[in-house]
Enzyme design. Structure first.
Site, PDB file in Angstrom:
ATOM      1  CD  GLU A 140      -2.833   1.177   2.414  1.00 12.82           C
ATOM      2  OE1 GLU A 140      -3.655   2.108   2.507  1.00 12.82           O
ATOM      3  OE2 GLU A 140      -2.747   0.240   3.243  1.00 12.82           O
TER       4      GLU A 140
ATOM      5  CD  GLU B 235      -9.029   2.989   2.632  1.00  5.50           C
ATOM      6  OE1 GLU B 235      -8.258   2.370   1.856  1.00  5.50           O
ATOM      7  OE2 GLU B 235      -8.822   3.093   3.849  1.00  5.50           O
TER       8      GLU B 235
END
Length: 225
Positions: free
Chosen positions: A23, A140
């Site tokens: 990430e 997100e």
């Protein structure tokens, strides 16, 4: 207008890891693309919480934006947990302006992502949303542990699409205008290249004169030498 871009995670905190992706790497790549694209707009100052692989506490990220007196804070993340698609967050106590910004930015990101599941506009008591003193949104961007989402996230073109959607949303929400394209400067006579071409040789001067006249009619400069 000051915009603070926050790439989630970093350093010893990689964020979610799956399908050969981390990430922290994806968020940094997306944020750098967003910053580069925002440079095309007038009156925008772009600040980053990080531009390399370093760790920052959540409170440090908010403090950077607060100290700078930023007008808008954007935190970029990649989801995990077995779902799919895109979602955005504001704080539960977000004011009406922040909610309006979320509505616009969320919609533009979804337009840019194409056939991606819309998980909705949500609220959460995240530290970077709670501790920032200006309108703040957290996004997100797909699920790193979903094979189909991960395949998209491995594409540089798709990361650019994510960034583009964020930028289009910010520009629309805040009424930003693109910088004017610089007009090409007219070349001076000295800068213009001139090419001399000799066309044919005639034993009869009249034939030469006839060709010169034809060339002049077409706008060429022609002389008999």
């Amino acid at each position: 207008m000051k915009i603070v871009l926050d790439a989630g995670h970093g350093g010893h905190d990689p964020g979610a890891i799956a399908n050969g992706l981390r990430e922290k790497d994806l968020t940094l790549a997306i944020v750098k693309h967003i910053g580069k694209m925002l440079e095309e707009y007038e009156g925008v100052e772009i600040l980053y919480t990080r531009t390399d692989d370093r760790f920052l506490e959540l409170s440090e990220r908010a403090a950077i934006a607060n100290k700078a007196g930023a007008d808008f804070f954007l935190s970029v993340h990649i989801n995990a947990g077995g779902g799919t698609g895109f979602e955005s967050y504001v704080h539960p106590n977000a004011n009406s302006a922040t909610i309006a910004y979320q509505n616009v930015i969320h919609a533009e990101i979804m337009k840019s992502l194409g056939n991606v599941n819309d998980r909705g506009k949500k609220r959460a008591n995240y530290a970077v949303l709670r501790e920032t003193k200006m309108p703040a949104i957290l996004t997100e961007n797909l699920f790193i542990d979903n094979p189909n989402d991960a395949a998209k996230l491995k594409s540089e073109q798709f990361l650019l699409q994510i960034a583009y959607g964020h930028v289009e949303g910010i520009a629309k929400a805040f009424g930003l205008k693109k910088k004017a394209e610089p007009q090409p400067k007219e070349k001076t006579t000295q800068e213009k290249k001139l090419y001399r071409v000799q066309v044919g040789a005639f034993s009869d001067r009249k034939n030469a004169e006839r060709l010169v006249e034809e060339l002049k009619k077409k706008g060429y400069s022609a002389v008999i030498v």
